[in-house]
Design a protein around this motif. Structure first.
Motif, PDB file in Angstrom:
ATOM      1  N   ARG A 167      61.236 -63.859 -33.608  1.00 57.68           N
ATOM      2  CA  ARG A 167      59.914 -63.426 -34.055  1.00 57.68           C
ATOM      3  C   ARG A 167      59.471 -62.156 -33.337  1.00 57.68           C
ATOM      4  NH1 ARG A 167      54.349 -66.936 -34.870  1.00 57.68           N
ATOM      5  NH2 ARG A 167      53.024 -65.119 -35.300  1.00 57.68           N
ATOM      6  N   PHE A 168      58.856 -61.262 -34.103  1.00 59.20           N
ATOM      7  CA  PHE A 168      58.226 -60.078 -33.503  1.00 59.20           C
ATOM      8  C   PHE A 168      57.123 -59.579 -34.433  1.00 59.20           C
ATOM      9  CE2 PHE A 168      61.479 -58.244 -36.229  1.00 59.20           C
ATOM     10  CZ  PHE A 168      60.930 -57.065 -36.710  1.00 59.20           C
ATOM     11  N   ASN A 169      56.262 -58.735 -33.906  1.00 60.67           N
ATOM     12  CA  ASN A 169      55.213 -58.102 -34.698  1.00 60.67           C
ATOM     13  C   ASN A 169      55.695 -56.727 -35.140  1.00 60.67           C
ATOM     14  OD1 ASN A 169      53.322 -60.209 -34.454  1.00 60.67           O
ATOM     15  ND2 ASN A 169      52.668 -59.447 -32.455  1.00 60.67           N
ATOM     16  N   GLY A 170      55.502 -56.422 -36.411  1.00 60.65           N
ATOM     17  CA  GLY A 170      56.014 -55.154 -36.914  1.00 60.65           C
ATOM     18  C   GLY A 170      55.206 -54.622 -38.078  1.00 60.65           C
ATOM     19  N   SER A 171      55.916 -54.004 -39.008  1.00 61.38           N
ATOM     20  CA  SER A 171      55.269 -53.299 -40.109  1.00 61.38           C
ATOM     21  C   SER A 171      56.061 -53.507 -41.396  1.00 61.38           C
ATOM     22  CB  SER A 171      55.220 -51.797 -39.816  1.00 61.38           C
ATOM     23  OG  SER A 171      56.526 -51.227 -39.928  1.00 61.38           O
TER      24      SER A 171
END
Length: 245
Positions: free
Chosen positions: A190-194
């Motif tokens: 999991r990661f935060n992105g665009s």
């Protein structure tokens, strides 16, 4: 409308139909419209130079107790579209995931070749993105990697009517099930992105399946033939983000 909902509408338009304003900007993967020029094509693409962009190389993981994604999918893929940037299966309402105490409805899934994200430096010949939105328009993308091997059941169902030319659209005679392109083991990174396409809007939850699935060489080549070249955005800097596993 709330600002968050307005932003989400723009994001969803990009992921589902690539709104006409972005088509007029002639973005693509080569030439003047290549990824390195996206931010300069239109002011709407300002986020393409942001600090939390996708795709990335997933590495340097932080151990975490990640809650399982709860899937409530049904066979709802009702049409397949070639929009010139990808081949996309649009989904009927009624399928969703539960994560972070929220319900994210499945809107569509589409593909990139070669893969956009890498895992520990490894690229894959094909990557699928399942795009979801909650009631406030917040987006969540499940990414699945394909390696060459046995024929994929889900792709076989979709590729029966794969649209070979930009603008082609075909309705399915029998609905396609997104579960058929996912691995049996649903563990994820999991990661935060665009978004990986203009307008590159950030604030997207990314869930990358740890286990790759297979697709036959013929299935991978069939997709590549529709695109007439690679349709993957280059890797972006991770910067200060953490990647959980």
């Amino acid at each position: 409308m709330k600002k968050s909902i307005l932003l989400a509408c723009a994001m969803i338009a990009s992921t589902t139909s690539f709104a006409s304003e972005h088509e007029h900007a002639h973005w693509g993967y080569t030439g003047d419209g290549a990824p390195e020029n996206w931010a300069s094509l239109t002011g709407d693409n300002f986020a393409c130079t942001g600090k939390n962009q996708s795709p990335i190389n997933l590495t340097g993981f932080i151990e975490s107790e990640l809650a399982p994604i709860v899937f409530h999918y049904q066979a709802g893929g009702n049409e397949i579209v070639n929009n010139g940037h990808t081949v996309q299966v649009n989904y009927q309402k009624g399928s969703y995931i539960e994560i972070d105490g929220k319900q994210f409805n499945l809107l569509q899934f589409h593909f990139h070749a070669p893969s956009e994200n890498h895992i520990n430096g490894e690229a894959y010949p094909l990557e699928g993105h399942l795009v979801h939105a909650d009631k406030d328009g917040n987006l969540a993308v499940i990414a699945v990697m394909f390696k060459e091997g046995y024929e994929n059941k889900g792709l076989a169902a979709a590729w029966k009517q794969i649209p070979m030319h930009e603008g082609d659209k075909h309705a399915f005679s029998a609905s396609v099930d997104a579960l058929d392109i996912l691995p049996e083991n649903k563990d994820y990174y999991r990661f935060n992105g665009s978004l990986t396409t203009p307008p590159c809007s950030e604030g997207v939850r990314w869930f990358v399946m740890k286990e790759a699935v297979t697709a036959s060489k013929a299935q991978i080549e069939a997709f590549k033939a529709t695109m007439h070249g690679a349709n993957n955005r280059p890797l972006q800097d991770v910067n200060s983000r953490v990647i959980l596993k």
